[in-house]
Design an enzyme around this catalytic site. Structure first.
Site, PDB file in Angstrom:
ATOM      1  N   TYR A   7       3.576  80.747  61.520  1.00 26.38           N
ATOM      2  CA  TYR A   7       4.140  81.258  62.772  1.00 26.38           C
ATOM      3  C   TYR A   7       5.659  81.132  62.834  1.00 26.38           C
ATOM      4  CZ  TYR A   7       4.198  76.271  63.583  1.00 26.38           C
ATOM      5  OH  TYR A   7       4.420  74.920  63.446  1.00 26.38           O
ATOM      6  N   GLY A   8       6.272  80.571  61.794  1.00 24.01           N
ATOM      7  CA  GLY A   8       7.711  80.287  61.853  1.00 24.01           C
ATOM      8  C   GLY A   8       8.494  80.898  60.719  1.00 24.01           C
ATOM      9  N   THR A   9       9.231  80.042  60.006  1.00 27.01           N
ATOM     10  CA  THR A   9      10.179  80.519  58.992  1.00 27.01           C
ATOM     11  C   THR A   9       9.511  81.049  57.730  1.00 27.01           C
ATOM     12  OG1 THR A   9      10.442  78.346  57.956  1.00 27.01           O
ATOM     13  CG2 THR A   9      11.913  78.866  59.820  1.00 27.01           C
ATOM     14  N   LEU A  10       8.184  80.900  57.594  1.00 30.31           N
ATOM     15  CA  LEU A  10       7.479  81.400  56.409  1.00 30.31           C
ATOM     16  C   LEU A  10       6.955  82.828  56.597  1.00 30.31           C
ATOM     17  CD1 LEU A  10       5.546  78.132  55.517  1.00 30.31           C
ATOM     18  CD2 LEU A  10       7.328  79.205  54.123  1.00 30.31           C
ATOM     19  N   GLU A  82       6.087  71.410  54.155  1.00 22.59           N
ATOM     20  CA  GLU A  82       5.980  71.129  55.591  1.00 22.59           C
ATOM     21  C   GLU A  82       6.035  69.638  55.916  1.00 22.59           C
ATOM     22  OE1 GLU A  82       6.440  73.412  57.532  1.00 22.59           O
ATOM     23  OE2 GLU A  82       5.349  75.226  57.052  1.00 22.59           O
TER      24      GLU A  82
END
Length: 156
Positions: A7-10, A82
């Site tokens: 849901y983020g920087t990936l 992570e």
């Protein structure tokens, strides 16, 4: 293969997507887009403006993201990337499929019959209490209107 919801920087177009397509780290195959069945707070926090899904079910928004099928090598890389289990914890969450591109066997089709899949998600239960008071987002974009620029690891 395991399913992972990012849901983020990936996500595609985000600063760390390069890791998802680096086959030296393992295989990650884009399957589709979805959002969490339950609501969670998604905050941007810390001096590096990192997106965190706080593991507080029932609070916040249905978080939008991408579903990937990953091999064991990529899953191990993601755990390390992570900071699992200290910074984030990898837990199974129910994800509502919004758009599906994945191709799989009958088992995969049955799993998505109601449009809901179980995916690993990196969220955190180990956060400073003041983060609960930060603004909550339903999706993350490193160059979004929030104005909080993500700081790449290599720049820290």
């Amino acid at each position: 293969m395991a399913r992972v919801f990012v849901y983020g920087t990936l996500k595609k177009g985000q600063p760390n997507y390069k890791h998802m397509i680096n086959t030296a780290k393992g295989l990650a195959k884009f399957q589709g887009r979805g959002h969490t069945v339950e609501k969670y707070p998604l905050v941007i926090a810390g001096k590096y403006n990192i997106p965190y899904m706080l593991n507080i079910p029932g609070t916040g928004h249905h978080i939008a993201g991408e579903i990937y099928s990953v091999d064991e090598q990529m899953l191990q890389f993601l755990d390390e990337f992570e900071g699992c289990p200290d910074m984030y914890q990898r837990t199974l969450m129910r994800i509502q499929v919004v758009e599906w591109e994945g191709k799989g066997g009958a088992g995969e089709a049955r799993a998505a019959a109601d449009g809901i899949l179980e995916c690993f998600v990196y969220s955190t239960a180990t956060f400073p209490p003041e983060w609960v008071g930060l603004p909550y987002y339903d999706s993350y974009d490193s160059s979004g209107k929030h104005g909080l620029s993500y700081v790449l690891r290599e720049s820290r």
